[in-house]
Scaffold this active site. Structure first.
Site, PDB file in Angstrom:
ATOM      1  N   LYS A 200       0.835  -1.208   0.000  1.00  0.00           N
ATOM      2  CA  LYS A 200       0.000   0.000   0.000  1.00  0.00           C
ATOM      3  C   LYS A 200       0.869   1.257   0.000  1.00  0.00           C
ATOM      4  CE  LYS A 200      -0.195  -0.518   4.986  1.00  0.00           C
ATOM      5  NZ  LYS A 200      -0.836  -1.291   6.052  1.00  0.00           N
TER       6      LYS A 200
ATOM      7  N   TYR B 138      11.474  30.388   9.339  1.00  0.00           N
ATOM      8  CA  TYR B 138      10.236  30.952   9.865  1.00  0.00           C
ATOM      9  C   TYR B 138      10.179  31.008  11.386  1.00  0.00           C
ATOM     10  CZ  TYR B 138       8.148  30.442   5.212  1.00  0.00           C
ATOM     11  OH  TYR B 138       7.861  30.539   3.889  1.00  0.00           O
TER      12      TYR B 138
HETATM   13  C1  LIG Z   1       0.041  -2.122   6.700  1.00  0.00           C
HETATM   14  C2  LIG Z   1      -0.479  -3.401   7.192  1.00  0.00           C
HETATM   15  C3  LIG Z   1       0.381  -4.494   7.375  1.00  0.00           C
HETATM   16  C4  LIG Z   1       1.876  -4.410   7.239  1.00  0.00           C
HETATM   17  O1  LIG Z   1       2.417  -3.917   8.432  1.00  0.00           O
HETATM   18  P1  LIG Z   1       3.998  -3.733   8.648  1.00  0.00           P
HETATM   19  O2  LIG Z   1       4.118  -3.374  10.055  1.00  0.00           O
HETATM   20  O3  LIG Z   1       4.427  -2.629   7.726  1.00  0.00           O
HETATM   21  O4  LIG Z   1       4.611  -5.049   8.295  1.00  0.00           O
HETATM   22  C5  LIG Z   1      -0.191  -5.707   7.738  1.00  0.00           C
HETATM   23  N1  LIG Z   1      -1.535  -5.811   7.917  1.00  0.00           N
HETATM   24  C6  LIG Z   1      -2.371  -4.772   7.779  1.00  0.00           C
HETATM   25  C7  LIG Z   1      -3.827  -4.973   8.009  1.00  0.00           C
HETATM   26  C8  LIG Z   1      -1.874  -3.530   7.418  1.00  0.00           C
HETATM   27  O5  LIG Z   1      -2.721  -2.495   7.283  1.00  0.00           O
END
Ligand SMILES: *Cc1c(COP(=O)(O)O)cnc(C)c1O
Length: 379
Positions: A42, A267
């Site tokens: 993702k 800033y």
């Molecule tokens: C993002 C996500 C993962 C992966 O998690 P990591 O800590 O990056 O390995 C696994 N399961 C779900 C449901 C997620 O949203």
């Protein structure tokens, strides 16, 4: 330092796909061969570029992908048919048709979602694929574990849903082993009550993998951060899976100038020069993904030296202290996240300095940052 000027941009990220592949292999060898590796890609593969990362994962034999939404899923689907793609977040009503178009697997957390999915499957004439999510104490998606069995039975009575998996998510696998064990226990209770099923069963994220044992009834893991060479435990010794950094993040010195003691920097005057100083203005800011939290506390690497960030990080520029250092010049490379083994500036360290977390630091590297890739495979 080897540096080809052709590799330089105003701001860029170098992604080492060979290192990425070594991490994937390392994870693959940490799990039994019959356990599926669900690659979580993702948010543009945690900022690393979705198509490049997904292609490499496909070449590594990873057979399952998970993303947050149907748009990300469509991008993977264009790269190949057949790979199962699980949507981890809720699907909005107007996105439902994409589930059919791209043959996606959705996550069901309640009876209403099941009813909608079943109706969609009926309309399509082919059952819709789904995984049931169980809330074992994360307090986000999923049916509360005590109500999970009832929902499983409801879905059992829906002919147009094909329930292919069940999963839960650990809220504190990186910080609280006892709580994670409790979540595991609740999940196992649900599985036992549901009886023998032909499901993909998964719970472990990157942090969960560290306590993963093959004697569980889970037959898949969901790997995100660890693939990108970042251990979810910043403060502990390295975990049992050894991985290496994949991304480095750089910009350039755009301007060098001398200013007298007493001059406020950037800033809102959050920093004032204590002595006559030489400052460098870097060609990147939070609009590129330099964490605002590094204001007055972060460092960059320039010609192997750590230079403090002065004042507030701004949208397009960041000011650093060059006083008293080795001679530098306009155009020199300044590294925000580095993976040079002799002069590392790890994502975890940068995130901690910015009071953020590695997941956010990586996702926040914006579109404006040119991604360059090394370690490509001939295929
Ligand atoms: C993002 C996500 C993962 C992966 O998690 P990591 O800590 O990056 O390995 C696994 N399961 C779900 C449901 C997620 O949203």
């Amino acid at each position: 330092m080897k540096e080809k000027t052709t590799d330089l941009h105003r701001c860029w990220a170098e992604i080492d796909l060979a290192a990425f592949e070594r991490n994937v292999r390392s994870i693959q060898s940490a799990i039994p061969p019959e356990v599926h590796y669900i690659a979580v890609v993702k948010a543009n593969a945690y900022g690393h570029g979705l198509p490049q990362i997904v292609r490499r994962l496909m070449q590594c034999g990873v057979d399952y992908f998970a993303v947050a939404n149907t748009t990300e899923a469509a991008e993977i689907r264009q790269m190949g048919i057949g790979w199962p793609i699980l949507i981890l977040s809720p699907v909005l009503p107007e996105e439902m048709d994409c589930l059919i178009e791209d043959d996606l697997i959705s996550t069901v957390s309640c009876a209403e979602e099941a009813v909608q999915l079943n109706a969609l499957g009926k309309r399509r004439g082919i059952p819709m694929k789904a995984h049931l999510k169980v809330d074992t104490g994360m307090g986000r998606l999923g049916i509360w574990y005590e109500q999970a069995l009832a929902l499983i039975h409801t879905i059992d009575g829906m002919p147009d849903i094909s329930l292919e998996g069940i999963y839960t998510h650990f809220s504190s696998a990186d910080t609280d082993a006892a709580y994670t064990a409790k979540q595991r226990e609740r999940f196992i209770q649900v599985l036992e009550k549901a009886g023998q099923r032909d499901w993909l069963v998964h719970a472990d994220n990157s942090a969960g993998l560290e306590s993963y044992t093959s004697d569980t009834s889970f037959n898949a893991v969901r790997m995100g951060l660890l693939q990108f060479g970042v251990h979810p435990y910043p403060d502990s010794a390295l975990g049992r899976v050894s991985v290496e950094p994949v991304i480095s993040f750089h910009s350039r010195i755009g301007l060098i100038k001398n200013l007298p003691a007493g001059t406020p920097i950037s800033y809102n005057k959050t920093y004032t020069l204590e002595k006559d100083s030489t400052i460098g203005i870097l060609t990147a800011g939070y609009g590129d993904g330099v964490p605002l939290g590094l204001s007055n506390c972060g460092h960059v690497l320039i010609r192997g030296q750590r230079c403090p960030i002065l004042g507030r990080v701004t949208m397009d520029q960041t000011v650093v202290d060059l006083t008293g250092g080795r001679s530098v010049q306009v155009g020199d490379r300044a590294t925000f996240i580095g993976n040079d083994p002799e002069q590392p500036l790890p994502v975890a360290e940068v995130s901690k300095a910015a009071t953020s977390i590695p997941w956010e630091t990586l996702c926040n590297i914006t579109k404006r940052v040119v991604r360059t890739y090394t370690g490509m495979r001939e295929m």
